[in-house]
Scaffold this active site. Structure first.
Site: not given
Ligand code: NOJ
Length: 582
Positions: A227, A296
């Site tokens: 993310d 690994e």
């Molecule tokens: C990207 C994620 O896909 C989204 O849903 C989220 O709100 C933001 N990152 C923050 O984590």
């Protein structure tokens, strides 16, 4: 699952003719040409009847995914979380939230997927934790100057009494990116105030996430979707930024800090986030260390970057041979329904990725954007709103579906990996008339209701046309209301029905696999290489022709393998893609 040899990618040669990508039959890691299905757990299937999807629900529907023919599943977060951002606010990275089940439920789901020959990727959220995470609670209690605060981005404020935030950064969800705590210090949050950003210069932060990776790798997961992969490291000194910040339209700048988001020839669409909080060179060292951790383990485990970065040559830096393995191609996702623009982004994608020996990673929908069956049917084509209000101009549902099927067939005909978002295999549209009272996306509230937000693409899936809640769970409860149109899209009315979107996807995935399209090449079909309304190429003896215009296009062959819509007297009608034997 075993590791594929050799694992060192050789960059493909760049061809001077109409060939933009050269295929290869060499042994390759599974992810290079995999079709990966995104499950958004709270909206996929509900096992316990509380109206929120869960892990037993996923397990109960694994056969749907097997029948569809995907290679792997990516699960959005299911970890312990107060759910302020639907689980992207993690309080404990090593546990399942009771809302979704238990670790034992996870193990059973993982085994069920592996038994069916499907791999499983989980989501890692390293840019920020939840404010309920033990580290943040400790930091709050420990006070200014404490070691516990150094794991996050705490700063003193500006102005005589420190009452002004440390800089002018805005949250991607709207409003200031800083919140002041009782003792007067401020902490940074690029997203909601409940999602404090970690300080990735801190060795304990780095060590902790390597350990979290190992926890899930030891359980047997096949990879991680990372993310905000472009946001973890911020520019030294946290300088002010006067550009505009938004999740899906990052590059527009307003005043004194113009940036170069990349030119259209680079395939850029404006999808790249800009500013001192994004795409800093320091992030790459983190991915190199994670690459080593994954190496690994056996079985070609992989990392996929959620990085809203442009131009594509800059995004390709995330998938250099010693970093991550895939990066979502958001330039492709945000390209308008326009043949020349699509050709540009496709060519630029292969150019950039071939330079580093990485596969392109196509995607048209996910849980953050308006579903492509709706996006492509909006009155203003090319606009990508952050959700649609009931009072907005409404999409043309039939046109959107027709184009979505054509777009998906175009995508699945190309070499590389492709991600599908749950429900797109049913042709599911966005819920565009949700009452504002039921909205839950923090982006809706933090913009003071100016943006609809992302709830419309997160509505619980319809499985059975005649069941309460369209079969989402045993009670008929659903955490967001489903539109009545979902009756027509339910999975059970599409299974085995010729021409249904489910059967189209199923056939496309099967043909893609038997013809080896995922590891094939891409050469423009000369007759249409400049056409205003047609995108046409050959991939391993299969011609893929997409007609985006309103005039029918003659079929360039006789043996039709697949078509996204009915053919019109031997011609390809408007908004239709055909696969033919070349
Ligand atoms: C990207 C994620 O896909 C989204 O849903 C989220 O709100 C933001 N990152 C923050 O984590």
């Amino acid at each position: 699952m075993a590791t594929t040899e050799p694992t060192t990618p050789t960059p493909a040669p760049l061809a001077a003719d109409g060939t933009v990508h050269v295929g290869s039959d060499a042994a390759r890691e599974w992810w290079r040409d995999a079709v990966i299905y995104q499950v958004y757990p709270r909206s996929f299937a509900d096992g316990d009847g509380d109206g929120i999807g869960d892990i037993p629900g996923i397990t109960s529907r694994l056969d749907h995914l097997k029948t569809l023919g995907v290679d792997a599943v990516w699960l959005s977060p299911f970890y312990r979380s107060p759910q302020k951002d639907a689980g992207y606010d993690v309080a404990d990275y090593r546990d399942v939230d009771p809302l979704f089940g238990t670790l034992a439920d996870f193990d059973a789901m993982l085994a069920g997927a592996h038994d069916r020959g499907m791999r499983v990727i989980v989501d890692l959220v390293p840019n920020h934790t939840s404010d309920q995470h033990a580290w943040f609670q400790e930091a709050l209690a420990a006070g200014p100057g404490s070691a516990a605060r150094e794991r996050y981005m705490f700063r003193d404020g500006r102005g005589p009494d420190g009452t002004e935030p440390p800089n002018n950064w805005q949250s991607i969800f709207g409003g200031a990116a800083w919140t002041r705590v009782d003792d007067g210090q401020w902490y940074l949050h690029l997203f909601d105030a409940s999602q404090p950003d970690l300080d990735w210069n801190h060795p304990e932060v780095r060590a902790e996430f390597e350990d979290v990776l190992r926890f899930w790798l030891d359980k047997g997961v096949d990879g991680f979707r990372i993310d905000v992969a472009h946001g973890m490291v911020k520019a030294d000194g946290l300088p002010d930024w006067h550009g505009h910040v938004s999740m899906v339209e990052g590059s527009a700048t307003e005043d004194d800090q113009p940036v170069d988001p990349g030119a259209p020839e680079d395939g850029s669409t404006g999808a790249g986030n800009q500013g001192p909080m994004f795409d800093q060179d320091g992030v790459h060292e983190i991915y190199r260390s994670w690459h080593r951790v994954l190496a690994e383990y056996d079985g070609d485990r992989c990392l996929v970057a959620e990085a809203w970065v442009e131009p594509l040559s800059r995004l390709a830096r995330y998938v250099r041979p010693d970093e991550m393995h895939q990066a979502f191609n958001f330039s492709f996702l945000t390209t308008a329904w326009d043949a020349a623009a699509l050709r540009r982004v496709i060519a630029a994608s292969y150019r950039a990725n071939d330079e580093v020996g990485a596969p392109t990673t196509w995607v048209l929908s996910n849980h953050d954007v308006v579903r492509h069956a709706t996006r492509l049917g909006l009155p203003e084509v090319g606009v990508r709103p952050n959700g649609v209000f009931a009072t907005d101009p409404q999409p043309d549902e039939a046109l959107g579906l027709r184009r979505a099927r054509a777009a998906s067939l175009l995508m699945l005909g190309m070499p590389g990996s492709a991600y599908l978002y749950q429900g797109e295999e049913l042709g599911l549209p966005e819920h565009t008339t949700l009452p504002n009272e039921v909205r839950q996306d923090p982006g809706h509230f933090r913009t003071g209701g100016a943006e609809a937000g992302r709830d419309g693409c997160r509505v619980p899936l319809p499985w059975e046309a005649d069941a309460p809640g369209y079969g989402f769970g045993p009670t008929g409860k659903t955490w967001l209301p489903q539109p009545e149109s979902y009756e027509r899209y339910a999975a059970d009315v599409q299974y085995g029905v010729a021409g249904s979107t489910f059967e189209l996807y199923r056939a496309a995935l099967a043909t893609r696999s038997t013809e080896g399209l995922g590891h094939g090449g891409l050469t423009w079909l000369e007759a249409w290489s400049d056409a205003p309304d047609v995108v046409a190429f050959v991939n391993r003896g299969v011609a893929v022709v997409a007609n985006l215009g309103s005039t029918p296009v003659p079929l360039p062959g006789t043996e039709v393998l697949l078509a996204s819509g009915d053919l019109d007297d031997g011609a390809i009608p408007a908004d239709t893609t055909v696969w033919l034997r070349a």
